[in-house]
Scaffold this active site. Structure first.
Site, mmCIF file in Angstrom:
data_model
loop_
_atom_site.group_PDB
_atom_site.id
_atom_site.type_symbol
_atom_site.label_atom_id
_atom_site.label_comp_id
_atom_site.label_asym_id
_atom_site.label_seq_id
_atom_site.Cartn_x
_atom_site.Cartn_y
_atom_site.Cartn_z
ATOM 1 N N GLU A 10 0.855 -1.182 0.000
ATOM 2 C CA GLU A 10 0.000 0.000 0.000
ATOM 3 C C GLU A 10 0.898 1.241 0.000
ATOM 4 O O GLU A 10 1.177 1.785 -1.037
ATOM 5 C CB GLU A 10 -0.943 -0.033 1.197
ATOM 6 C CG GLU A 10 -2.069 0.968 1.053
ATOM 7 C CD GLU A 10 -3.339 0.551 1.777
ATOM 8 O OE1 GLU A 10 -3.413 -0.545 2.327
ATOM 9 O OE2 GLU A 10 -4.271 1.383 1.785
ATOM 10 N N GLU A 45 -2.016 0.830 13.382
ATOM 11 C CA GLU A 45 -3.157 1.216 12.555
ATOM 12 C C GLU A 45 -4.472 1.073 13.311
ATOM 13 O O GLU A 45 -5.368 1.892 13.193
ATOM 14 C CB GLU A 45 -3.202 0.308 11.311
ATOM 15 C CG GLU A 45 -4.380 0.572 10.411
ATOM 16 C CD GLU A 45 -4.281 -0.201 9.104
ATOM 17 O OE1 GLU A 45 -3.595 -1.232 9.079
ATOM 18 O OE2 GLU A 45 -4.876 0.246 8.111
#
Ligand code: BGC
Length: 895
Positions: free
Chosen positions: A480, A760
């Protein structure tokens, strides 16, 4: 030499000691002695230093010279402005060196000495590019193929006075001249929206050249240009072919110049880097290395001729931000063996960068380094959260003695490295983890008496380092690593406390505007590498696309940089217009939203009593951000003197709040989502009528109590949670949340799992030591670190007055005590100088030391109601606040 330095130090010291105002930190466009300025009217800044109190600048004078010619003499200008003064002399010329001087008159009748610095110009007009784009023309030069090398030898047959290189690429370049690396930047030219905006860098190569024969060598990796980006495996997003654009201008001592440019006289060959890709890593075969390929005597007769390319040059601009450089070096703290018998190095810190390794072995031996962030409960490397990213460095040895390897065009997010291929005992000293990130200057420091809070601060800073890689990315490890707008938006104020990120964001915001859709919507990732995927919609998402409005304004607040707002204003306005168009009757209640992304899910933990859900209605969130955006547009329009727009946005804001109240609130002020985030956002953005705010605070606190002082907020609620509690007098609750150490909380990852970066998710690793959903579990994601802003602002108590004194021209010092802290210290190197606030509690006495830089003032608010006990040194102040000019101050009071 030493003598001179000593003399200089002594003179500075005596001048400051005798109360003279001195100037330091001269910058042009935020950079110190830059050599490649591409703007035609650069901005000058300087800082005043004085041992005296209450020093302000009364006037300044700037002179700029090119050689002996004065190109600008401002004359004495009566003004306090010491940051971002625009050049107003005769037109600057390209490829020149300017010396600039500034002196100031202070408000106490003293004149400073002239302070001197320099800046150099790059190519100010695109037609000055004489170079041709070249490609290797090699068959193997494909996205997953062999990295090509280029070379060119040339004669410089006169005495060289100076030489500069202007270079960029489609792909990533690394240049050598006469066998030496040019510059110390990595992964250049960095990452921009390559099809619309490409930066070139400028290097001073005077010391790398010599009279006679010289050679240039260049490696050209795929990088972000054509490596796959995003989890959909799209590659060649910007084009299939990489290219190099190189221009060297040599100035000879006799006043003549010579230009060496990329053209079809250059040669190309395969390098020993047989594979290089952003997510997967790099493969090198030292047996194939053509040593000395960049020295003049190298025989390139077997090399092929490059091909010219007709890539455009008209959208290339001089880099405005700091390049990526190497920073911290870490040695392994342990060599571990996994249950499967794997050898693992533990560097003790999750970071982004790579490992430099020195090894000795036979020709053909293969060393493989695999990078992971975590080990599982049993001590096995956890690869799953990398998704499809291989994150490996693979080196084949040449067998020639000790060989040192490191990658060139990739990075990894890791704490642990699995090592394969080394026979015999591993010597940890042979491995060094190197953190690579944009060379943003560290400006903030923060520390308290609580070691966990200090660790949290350290983790926030490390996650910033790990994700400020030319682009503000979400994470550095999995497939990502994109410029997610929401993550950058929520973290931007915190980022600006830790490092000077003005240029970093200014550069990224150019791409925000460049990639903005025709209807004004801003893509969710910038550069928009998700083009053509599900996530590339012509819609804006609250808190994400809003980065286009929020970040420029935050840069103004933190750095006093008005120009960034001026430049972004059309983009900001277009985005607000998009939202207005998406809204019906002033309600933004259509389209896709991430909303309070990754909020705590109540179902995850059955034991919690009280409230039913932590999930906030998407459009309630969007409506609050609609108001936030509009409010910033009012401020931005005011700042830029756009009176009509100020009025227009003011009435819009009223309607947006009214619509919120009608749609999401009952008459008594209860919100349709009874969640922390709903109340936080409603309070933060003044969505509720004043008479209903106190009850909303009560509901919020009740909710938090219902969760036994745990937060349940996601990306959008979290940044404002503690600020709202503090603003409405519930600092006690804010501190309880900060110190909470069971899941979900900020300290849980530290206390339970020894986290070294921000995660996260609140439970990226669960309390039982298993992992969250591997499809989205990063251990280096800064969004939840947005609490750092509150820590500086409230615990240390350092803030800027936004309206009268953005960029810390007017400072607020307002420490709020709590959480059983016995001391806290914060400092910030602002554009005016160092602000610091340091307090301690001794025997119920509160002792505060404050430093206020010259040319600013500060309002200090004392955290006690016993105002009769507040003393500055020995003198009783008898006031809850005191406004001071520059200087150092010492206060004591009873609590
Ligand atoms: C990213 C984010 C981002 C989010 C939005 C994730 O995959 O890592 O942090 O903001 O997607 O959907």
């Amino acid at each position: 030499m030493k003598k001179h330095i000593l003399l200089l130090l002594f003179t500075c010291f005596t001048m400051i000691a005798f109360g003279q105002t001195e100037l330091r930190n001269l910058t042009v466009e935020n950079l110190s002695n830059p050599i490649g300025i591409g703007v035609k009217t650069p901005r000058f800044s300087w800082k005043l230093v004085s041992s005296k109190r209450n020093v302000k600048q009364a006037a300044y004078e700037i002179q700029v010279k090119e050689g002996k010619n004065t190109v600008w003499a401002s004359g004495k200008v009566a003004s306090e402005a010491s940051i971002f003064t625009k050049y107003a002399g005769s037109p600057l010329v390209s490829n020149a060196k300017y010396i600039w001087q500034v002196r100031v008159w202070d408000n106490q009748g003293k004149t400073s000495k002239w302070a001197t610095a320099s800046f150099g110009t790059a190519l100010l007009h695109s037609n000055e590019w004489k170079a041709t784009w070249i490609g290797s023309g090699l068959k193997s030069d494909t996205v997953n193929g062999v990295v090509p090398m280029f070379r060119k030898s040339f004669l410089a047959n006169k005495k060289i006075a100076s030489a500069k290189v202007y270079v960029t690429s489609r792909g990533l370049y690394e240049v050598q001249i006469n066998g030496k690396r040019m510059g110390d930047s990595y992964l250049s030219p960095g990452w921009t929206s390559y099809d619309k905006h490409l930066q070139y860098q400028t290097y001073d190569v005077s010391n790398l050249l010599s009279e006679g024969k010289n050679a240039i060598g260049v490696l050209l990796g795929s990088g972000w240009y054509r490596s796959r980006l995003g989890w959909e495996n799209k590659q060649n997003i910007y084009g299939k072919e990489t290219g190099l654009l190189f221009q060297m201008v040599i100035k000879y001592a006799d006043g003549t110049t010579e230009t060496v440019v990329s053209d079809t006289s250059w040669k190309a060959s395969n390098s020993h880097i047989t594979y290089s890709e952003i997510y997967n890593g790099e493969v090198q075969d030292a047996r194939l290395e053509q040593k000395n390929y960049s020295v003049a005597s190298f025989d390139d007769s077997k090399w092929s001729t490059v091909v010219s390319k007709d890539f455009p040059t008209n959208y290339i601009t001089a880099a405005i931000n700091e390049p990526i450089r190497k920073h911290e070096n870490l040695k392994p703290i342990a060599v571990l063996t996994s249950p499967k018998g794997e050898t693992i190095l533990d560097f003790g810190q999750n970071l982004a960068g790579w490992v430099k390794v020195s090894v000795q072995g036979k020709a053909g031996d293969i060393i493989k380094l695999s990078h992971v962030e975590m080990l599982d409960k049993k001590g096995t490397p956890y690869f799953e959260n990398l998704r499809s990213a291989k994150a490996q460095a693979i080196y084949t040895l040449s067998g020639n003695g000790i060989e040192t390897f490191e990658p060139h065009f990739t990075t990894f997010g890791f704490r642990y490295v699995k090592v394969e291929g080394i026979t015999g005992k591993i010597n940890p000293d042979d491995f060094t983890a190197i953190a690579l990130y944009s060379d943003i200057k560290k400006t903030g420091a923060f520390e308290t008496s609580n070691a966990y809070i200090n660790k949290l601060q350290s983790n926030i800073r490390w996650s910033q380092r790990g994700n400020f890689l030319d682009v503000p990315t979400d994470c550095p490890q999995r497939d990502e690593r994109l410029g997610w707008t929401g993550d950058a938006e929520v973290f931007s104020r915190t980022a600006a406390y830790n490092f000077n990120v003005d240029q970093f964001f200014a550069k990224w915001l150019i791409d925000v505007a460049a990639d903005q859709k025709e209807n004004g919507a801003v893509p969710f990732v910038i550069p928009n590498a998700l083009k053509g995927s599900f996530f590339d919609m012509p819609v804006g998402a609250a808190g994400w696309s809003d980065a286009s409005i929020i970040i420029p304004y935050n840069m103004y607040v933190s750095f006093g940089d008005k120009e960034v707002v001026e430049r972004q204003y059309p983009s900001m306005k277009a985005y607000l217009n998009y939202v207005r168009g998406a809204a019906k009757n002033d309600l933004w209640n259509t389209g896709f939203q991430f909303a309070d992304w990754l909020s705590y899910r109540v179902d995850d933990s059955k034991g919690m009593i009280g409230m039913k859900s932590a999930i906030t209605d998407n459009y309630l969130v969007a409506q609050c951000f609609y108001a936030y955006n509009t409010e910033i547009m009012i401020k931005a329009a005011t700042l830029l003197g756009k009176t009509d727009e100020v009025q227009e946005y003011q009435s819009l804001l009223e309607r947006v709040k009214k619509a919120f109240q009608t749609e999401y609130m009952t008459a008594s002020g209860k919100l349709i989502s009874e969640t922390q985030t709903a109340y936080i956002l409603a309070l933060q953005f003044d969505m509720l009528p004043e008479n209903l705010r106190a009850q909303a605070v009560e509901r919020l606190v009740k909710n938090i109590e219902g969760y036994e002082y745990h937060l349940t907020t996601g990306f959008l609620g979290t940044p404002f949670l503690n600020p709202v509690l503090t603003r409405f007098g519930r600092n006690d609750v804010a501190y309880k949340l900060l110190l909470q150490d069971t899941y979900p909380s900020w300290l849980y990852p530290i206390k339970a799992h020894g986290a070294t970066t921000i995660w996260e998710r609140w439970d990226s690793m669960k309390p039982d030591g298993t992992f969250q959903d591997p499809s989205m579990t990063s251990f280096n994601h800064y969004a939840y670190g947005a609490v750092g802003d509150w820590m500086y602002r409230t615990i240390a108590g350092i803030d800027t007055k936004e309206a009268e004194g953005a960029g810390y021209k007017s400072i607020i010092i307002k420490p709020e005590i709590g959480g059983n802290l016995t001391y806290a210290k914060g400092s910030l190197e602002t554009n005016y100088g160092l602000v610091s606030s340091s307090w301690r509690i001794e025997n119920n006495k509160f002792i505060l030391d404050v430093e206020v830089p010259a040319n600013t003032n500060a309002t200090i608010e004392f955290p006690t109601n016993k105002i009769e006990t507040i003393k500055e040194n020995k003198a009783v102040l008898n006031a809850k606040t005191k406004t001071v000019g520059s200087g150092k101050y010492h206060f004591e009071m009873e609590l």
